[in-house]
Design a protein around this motif. Structure first.
Motif, PDB file in Angstrom:
ATOM      1  N   PHE A   1     -39.959  -7.146 -15.973  1.00 47.25           N
ATOM      2  CA  PHE A   1     -40.323  -7.454 -14.590  1.00 47.25           C
ATOM      3  C   PHE A   1     -41.802  -7.831 -14.507  1.00 47.25           C
ATOM      4  O   PHE A   1     -42.650  -7.006 -14.230  1.00 47.25           O
ATOM      5  CB  PHE A   1     -40.077  -6.254 -13.676  1.00 47.25           C
ATOM      6  N   GLY A   2     -42.125  -9.084 -14.702  1.00 43.25           N
ATOM      7  CA  GLY A   2     -43.496  -9.553 -14.592  1.00 43.25           C
ATOM      8  C   GLY A   2     -43.623 -10.519 -13.435  1.00 43.25           C
ATOM      9  O   GLY A   2     -43.769 -11.717 -13.654  1.00 43.25           O
ATOM     10  N   PHE A   3     -43.562 -10.002 -12.221  1.00 39.67           N
ATOM     11  CA  PHE A   3     -43.495 -10.864 -11.046  1.00 39.67           C
ATOM     12  C   PHE A   3     -44.773 -10.892 -10.213  1.00 39.67           C
ATOM     13  O   PHE A   3     -44.866 -11.668  -9.278  1.00 39.67           O
ATOM     14  CB  PHE A   3     -42.360 -10.408 -10.123  1.00 39.67           C
ATOM     15  N   LEU A   4     -45.736 -10.026 -10.490  1.00 37.45           N
ATOM     16  CA  LEU A   4     -46.860  -9.877  -9.566  1.00 37.45           C
ATOM     17  C   LEU A   4     -47.952 -10.934  -9.708  1.00 37.45           C
ATOM     18  O   LEU A   4     -48.488 -11.401  -8.715  1.00 37.45           O
ATOM     19  CB  LEU A   4     -47.472  -8.482  -9.710  1.00 37.45           C
TER      20      LEU A   4
ATOM     21  N   LYS B   1     -52.373 -15.823  -4.300  1.00 35.27           N
ATOM     22  CA  LYS B   1     -51.937 -15.155  -3.061  1.00 35.27           C
ATOM     23  C   LYS B   1     -50.468 -15.465  -2.762  1.00 35.27           C
ATOM     24  O   LYS B   1     -49.692 -14.576  -2.410  1.00 35.27           O
ATOM     25  CB  LYS B   1     -52.823 -15.595  -1.897  1.00 35.27           C
ATOM     26  N   VAL B   2     -50.062 -16.714  -2.934  1.00 32.04           N
ATOM     27  CA  VAL B   2     -48.662 -17.100  -2.732  1.00 32.04           C
ATOM     28  C   VAL B   2     -47.785 -16.413  -3.765  1.00 32.04           C
ATOM     29  O   VAL B   2     -46.688 -15.937  -3.456  1.00 32.04           O
ATOM     30  CB  VAL B   2     -48.505 -18.639  -2.795  1.00 32.04           C
ATOM     31  N   PHE B   3     -48.273 -16.334  -4.993  1.00 26.38           N
ATOM     32  CA  PHE B   3     -47.520 -15.656  -6.051  1.00 26.38           C
ATOM     33  C   PHE B   3     -47.295 -14.188  -5.695  1.00 26.38           C
ATOM     34  O   PHE B   3     -46.198 -13.658  -5.859  1.00 26.38           O
ATOM     35  CB  PHE B   3     -48.282 -15.782  -7.380  1.00 26.38           C
ATOM     36  N   LEU B   4     -48.344 -13.531  -5.180  1.00 27.38           N
ATOM     37  CA  LEU B   4     -48.218 -12.129  -4.774  1.00 27.38           C
ATOM     38  C   LEU B   4     -47.262 -11.954  -3.596  1.00 27.38           C
ATOM     39  O   LEU B   4     -46.549 -10.953  -3.516  1.00 27.38           O
ATOM     40  CB  LEU B   4     -49.586 -11.550  -4.424  1.00 27.38           C
TER      41      LEU B   4
END
Length: 153
Positions: free
Chosen positions: A99-102, A122-125
């Motif tokens: 889980f590498g989503f941040l 910021k959009v990725f977060l």
């Protein structure tokens, strides 16, 4: 290559950590002060999940993270005295390592997408935080249900 007495071996990081007992030392130093052995198994899984997510912020590869952490989790199962549940505990944590989503640096494919300059961190977060929370809830739900039904935990 490393030496154990007169024997030389070309081994993976995981084997070296386990054979030299460094994995047990890392487990004791990292998780010993928390007192995980006093918590219910599902709560321990949830706490280790959070640890995995935080440490994944510094690794760009789930493979390298797994090679460093899985031996530590294997050693942790002996500290927690999980017995037959050890396999399930380590398997669950292996899921979480993926889980590498941040952040964009949490996975190579994310870095490639970020390199297109079509979105910001910021959009990725904004998408990564909800996906991570949902993943955490699914891990806890499966820990209470499906994995117990299978006998993994």
């Amino acid at each position: 290559m490393y030496s154990l007495g007169n024997d030389y071996c070309i081994c993976s990081l995981g084997n070296v950590l386990l054979k030299t007992t460094a994995a047990q030392w890392l487990s004791d130093q990292t998780f010993g002060p928390v007192g995980l052995e006093h918590y219910p198994l599902v709560m321990t899984i949830a706490l280790i999940y959070l640890f995995n997510i935080l440490i994944h912020l510094g690794f760009a590869s789930a493979t390298s993270l797994a090679s460093a952490l899985i031996p530590v989790f294997i050693s942790l199962t002996t500290t927690l005295d999980l017995g037959e549940q050890s396999i399930g505990f380590v398997l669950i944590q292996q899921f979480v390592i993926s889980f590498g989503f941040l952040l964009p640096v949490s996975a190579p494919q994310s870095m490639l997408a970020y390199g297109t300059e079509t979105f910001t961190v910021k959009v990725f977060l904004k998408t990564g935080i909800p996906i991570t929370v949902i993943g955490h809830l699914i891990i806890i739900l499966f820990s209470f249900t499906y994995w117990q039904w299978l006998g993994l935990i």
